[in-house]
Write an enzyme that holds these catalytic residues in place. Structure first.
Site, PDB file in Angstrom:
ATOM      1  CD  GLU A 113      -3.693  -5.758   3.844  1.00 13.04           C
ATOM      2  OE1 GLU A 113      -4.531  -4.881   4.252  1.00 13.04           O
ATOM      3  OE2 GLU A 113      -2.605  -5.616   3.961  1.00 13.04           O
ATOM      4  CD  GLU A 153      -3.020  -1.116   2.254  1.00 10.97           C
ATOM      5  OE1 GLU A 153      -3.091  -0.231   2.883  1.00 10.97           O
ATOM      6  OE2 GLU A 153      -3.999  -2.054   2.046  1.00 10.97           O
TER       7      GLU A 153
END
Ligand code: FCB
Length: 461
Positions: free
Chosen positions: A369, A175
């Protein structure tokens, strides 16, 4: 009939053969043992110790004590029948001073973890950077300076040297949007700086670090190299209103395209370069950088939690997280929300994946995720988390539909194995399939863990 359709006549939505199922975690969120075996402080140790930054002043000092309890945690994954475990390696354990000699005791931990996983038939998937930059490197400018990208590639090589004989799948970054924009623009996450120009420079150096590390890993023989991005489908309130549509395009650019295009097309989108130039010179983007960043990868990791809805509204001040979005209003869609306040919309995941397959067709994907926080409690050894089961079921069905619509999805990893340190929210938000009692470190399988285990065992819902 495609391979994902119901072949059994029982209403089972089957996933493709070989689909990889598992869970994900991150070093600072679960390990604890922050002062052991030569680990140095990371930016998260510093941030958590800064008054007012983390809920109740909580830190990752102990977290889930996974550093000492990893064998028990691997045994839980084995009991659940999981095939893949995505963990992250803490840079400050491996190279405590960021750049200098490797600390073998730090690597010993991951060595033991990988061996325990393999002995349990679980495929290890290593993420090299899940936000715990050595503090010494932040003191020298952190991700806003180019050297950090080179140090990252050196560190990646050191980890591969030790684990590469047993770990086949390597993820460079987790991320980068959060590292750059929450870390350097809004200051919601470590290092907590609030300089929009620095955030754009950080984004570039994170991407460059990915490219340099990916190249080094490939040269060292890594089989599968990936990067994980957090993405959100951004919708305009009124698709017929050109101002709303322009607002959505801008936020999509700042959240998604500014990372996806250089990674998968080898060049920044023109509108984002122009946008970044409002906040910083562009000298930090050297000729050749985009080629390094855009070198082919084997797998794109997609983290998805929630959709985004925006509208144009004159006079709205810019969001700190998306610099330069004056006049853009972020709307709360009329949807149920999780304990994070995040709207739940499984179809957002389907739309996102179908869009990725269309716009970036060359790369296979994996959900690295997906999950939800709810207010769980363990009562008589049971955690009845029906909302999480619903969340996971609806999102898995969305993944299944996206595969049916042509998205090349290779696996799904739930966030997260354990309740853990949820960054600025501390221990207040529970995302685990496994409940953790932080007083006793007792683990309890939630209903969702048992449900997920059934899905994994059947390769279908
Ligand atoms: C993601 C992070 C992960 C966790 C989840 C809830 O943004 O990668 O560490 O905090 O959100």
């Amino acid at each position: 009939m495609t391979q994902t359709e119901d072949r059994t006549g029982t209403g089972l939505a089957l996933f493709p053969p070989g689909f990889r199922w598992g869970v994900a975690t991150a070093s600072y969120q679960i390990e604890g043992a922050t002062g052991e075996d030569g680990r140095a402080p990371s930016i998260w140790d510093t941030f958590a110790r800064t008054s007012g930054r983390v809920h109740l002043g909580q830190t990752g000092d102990v977290a889930c004590d996974h550093y000492h309890r990893y064998a028990e945690d691997v045994a839980l994954m084995r009991e659940l029948g999981l095939g893949t475990y995505r963990f992250s390696v803490a840079w400050p354990r491996v190279r405590p001073d960021g750049t200098g000699p490797v600390n073998p005791r730090g690597l010993d931990f991951y060595d033991r973890l990988v061996d325990a996983l393999l002995a349990s038939g679980i495929e290890p998937m290593a993420t090299l950077y899940h936000w715990d930059l050595p503090q010494v490197l932040e003191d020298r400018g952190g991700w806003t300076v180019r050297e950090t990208a080179h140090h990252f590639a050196d560190y990646a090589t050191a980890v591969h040297d030790r684990l590469g004989d047993r770990v086949a799948t390597w993820t460079t970054l987790n991320e980068p949007w959060c590292s750059a924009f929450l870390g350097y623009a809004s200051g919601d996450q470590a290092p907590g700086r609030t300089e929009p120009g620095a955030a754009f420079r950080a984004a570039h150096h994170l991407l460059l670090g990915h490219g340099l590390a990916a190249r080094a890993l490939k040269a060292a023989g890594a089989r599968e190299v990936s990067v994980t991005v957090n993405l959100t489908p951004v919708s305009p309130r009124d698709p017929q209103d050109r101002h709303d549509v322009a607002a959505a395009a801008l936020v999509d650019g700042l959240h998604n395209r500014i990372f996806l295009d250089p990674l998968l097309k080898g060049r920044y989108p023109a509108d984002m370069l122009e946008h970044a130039a409002r906040f910083t010179g562009l000298e930090h983007i050297a000729g050749g950088d985009e080629g390094i960043i855009g070198a082919p990868i084997d797998l794109l990791g997609v983290n998805y939690y929630a959709p985004t809805l925006v509208a144009a509204k004159v006079g709205t001040p810019s969001s700190d997280r998306f610099p330069g979005t004056e006049g853009v209003e972020y709307l709360e869609p009329d949807l149920p929300v999780t304990a994070m306040g995040w709207p739940v919309e499984a179809d957002g995941l389907r739309r996102l994946l179908v869009r990725l397959a269309h716009d970036y067709p060359s790369v296979p994907m994996m959900i690295t995720e997906n999950g939800a926080a709810y207010h769980d409690s363990a009562v008589d050894g049971r955690v009845a988390d029906a909302e999480r089961v619903d969340y996971l079921r609806s999102h898995l069905l969305a993944v299944h539909r996206a595969i049916g619509e042509g998205a090349d999805l290779r696996g799904y990893l739930a966030w997260s194995l354990l309740d853990n340190f949820e960054w600025a929210y501390g221990y207040d938000k529970r995302f685990g399939l496994v409940h953790v009692d932080y007083e006793t470190q007792r683990r309890t399988l939630k209903d969702s863990a048992l449900w997920y285990s059934g899905v994994v065992g059947r390769n279908g819902i």
